[in-house]
Design an enzyme around this catalytic site. Structure first.
Site, mmCIF file in Angstrom:
data_model
loop_
_atom_site.group_PDB
_atom_site.id
_atom_site.type_symbol
_atom_site.label_atom_id
_atom_site.label_comp_id
_atom_site.label_asym_id
_atom_site.label_seq_id
_atom_site.Cartn_x
_atom_site.Cartn_y
_atom_site.Cartn_z
ATOM 1 N N LYS A 195 0.855 -1.188 0.000
ATOM 2 C CA LYS A 195 0.000 0.000 0.000
ATOM 3 C C LYS A 195 0.889 1.235 0.000
ATOM 4 O O LYS A 195 1.628 1.485 0.944
ATOM 5 C CB LYS A 195 -0.924 -0.002 1.227
ATOM 6 C CG LYS A 195 -1.897 1.177 1.274
ATOM 7 C CD LYS A 195 -2.813 1.052 2.472
ATOM 8 C CE LYS A 195 -3.802 2.202 2.561
ATOM 9 N NZ LYS A 195 -4.691 2.075 3.726
ATOM 10 N N LYS A 248 -2.194 -1.652 -3.769
ATOM 11 C CA LYS A 248 -3.006 -0.429 -3.763
ATOM 12 C C LYS A 248 -2.080 0.783 -3.861
ATOM 13 O O LYS A 248 -1.137 0.877 -3.068
ATOM 14 C CB LYS A 248 -3.831 -0.373 -2.467
ATOM 15 C CG LYS A 248 -4.717 0.860 -2.336
ATOM 16 C CD LYS A 248 -5.463 0.859 -0.997
ATOM 17 C CE LYS A 248 -6.333 2.104 -0.884
ATOM 18 N NZ LYS A 248 -7.026 2.179 0.410
#
Length: 326
Positions: A195, A248
């Protein structure tokens, strides 16, 4: 011309022939649809920066789920926007928290729908950070206990998958241990393993009311310039007990998705994040792009890069388009 060359165009000469040769396909079951649940009644308020995405109160949630199920989508991920916040995110792990109540309601009415619970503290803390804060610093180890408590409360409510998104070191290990000790060893973890500290999250923070009240999240989310670090993060999460790996954002990180898919033999999930969604929606509303064509191309690109599942706000739109084609 007395030259030799290969005629690749032979396999592109008609719609049906192109369809026969198509290597990558989108299906409704590829999608996980995000839903933002809020306190109160009769609330269906559109997020200003995310056209078509709403804050939903629980009394309107079942109607939304009925539409999702009718489109063939098999999974949702729940994000909660609580009425009250404090410095330790109490509502994240409260048995009567908004996500816990939403999960029970959905599983009672739609037992076959897979409910993924986002496991983080940022929407629930008054400072907007993903952990306990002391003297302006986000503390890693004290936060792990609260994350485990959150995961256990979500599993008790009926969540099928726990998806921790906080990027604390050891968060998967702490949650796996907590779930196992509580008798939820069968519940898988879909880790936000990779992330990045991305500028693409802006509209989500509008939707989740989760913007940090000071500083940023760069001490725990990854530097967008780093590639090798992503594999180290993913490896750690797998060793700690993750069952899925999320990358992400997705669109600017297709190389990372392919690296993770090549390196690890587990399901890879892309989060097609809010900024990616809102840019396309804004351009489409201005008539600058063909929304259906560009969304389909983008999601096919993600799947071609190695994605097995996609968390995307476009899930309902694409599922409708697929139905129309069939």
């Amino acid at each position: 011309m007395n030259i030799q060359f290969t005629r690749h165009r032979r396999l592109r000469s008609s719609n049906n022939l192109r369809a026969m040769m198509r290597e990558t396909h989108l299906r409704p079951e590829d999608f996980i649809y995000p839903i933002f649940v809020v306190e109160g009644e009769n609330k269906q308020n559109e997020v200003p920066s995310m056209p078509g995405v709403f804050h939903l109160s629980l009394d309107l949630l079942n109607k939304e789920i009925e539409e999702i199920v009718s489109l063939g989508i098999k999974s949702i991920i729940l994000f909660g926007v609580p009425a009250e916040k404090d410095d330790v995110g109490t509502q994240a792990y409260h048995d009567q928290g908004i996500v816990q109540r939403a999960t029970r309601q959905v599983k009672e009415a739609f037992p076959d729908l897979v409910v993924v619970a986002d496991t983080c503290l940022c929407q629930y803390t008054d400072h907007g950070h993903c952990g306990i804060v002391e003297n302006g610093q986000v503390l890693n180890d004290p936060t792990l206990d609260l994350l485990a408590r959150t995961a256990i409360s979500q599993a008790k409510a009926g969540a099928d998958i726990i998806a921790p998104s906080n990027m604390m070191d050891g968060f998967v290990a702490a949650i796996r241990h907590g779930l196992d000790e509580a008798g939820f060893e069968h519940i898988p973890i879909m880790s936000y393993a990779v992330k990045y500290a991305s500028a693409f999250y802006g509209p989500f923070r509008d939707a989740a009311h989760s913007s940090p009240q000071f500083g940023d999240r760069k001490t725990y989310q990854m530097d967008p310039a780093n590639r090798d670090e992503a594999l180290r993060e993913a490896q750690s999460d797998l060793e700690e007990g993750a069952d899925f790996l999320i990358v992400k954002p997705a669109l600017a990180y297709l190389d990372i998705i392919r690296d993770v898919k090549n390196q690890f033999n587990v399901p890879v999930v892309a989060y097609n994040v809010s900024g990616e969604y809102s840019m396309i929606k804004a351009a489409a509303q201005n008539g600058w792009v063909d929304e259906k064509a560009i969304v389909t191309e983008m999601l096919v690109g993600m799947k071609r890069a190695g994605v097995d599942l996609m968390i995307t706000y476009f899930a309902k739109d694409v599922a409708r388009w697929l139905k129309e084609e069939n």
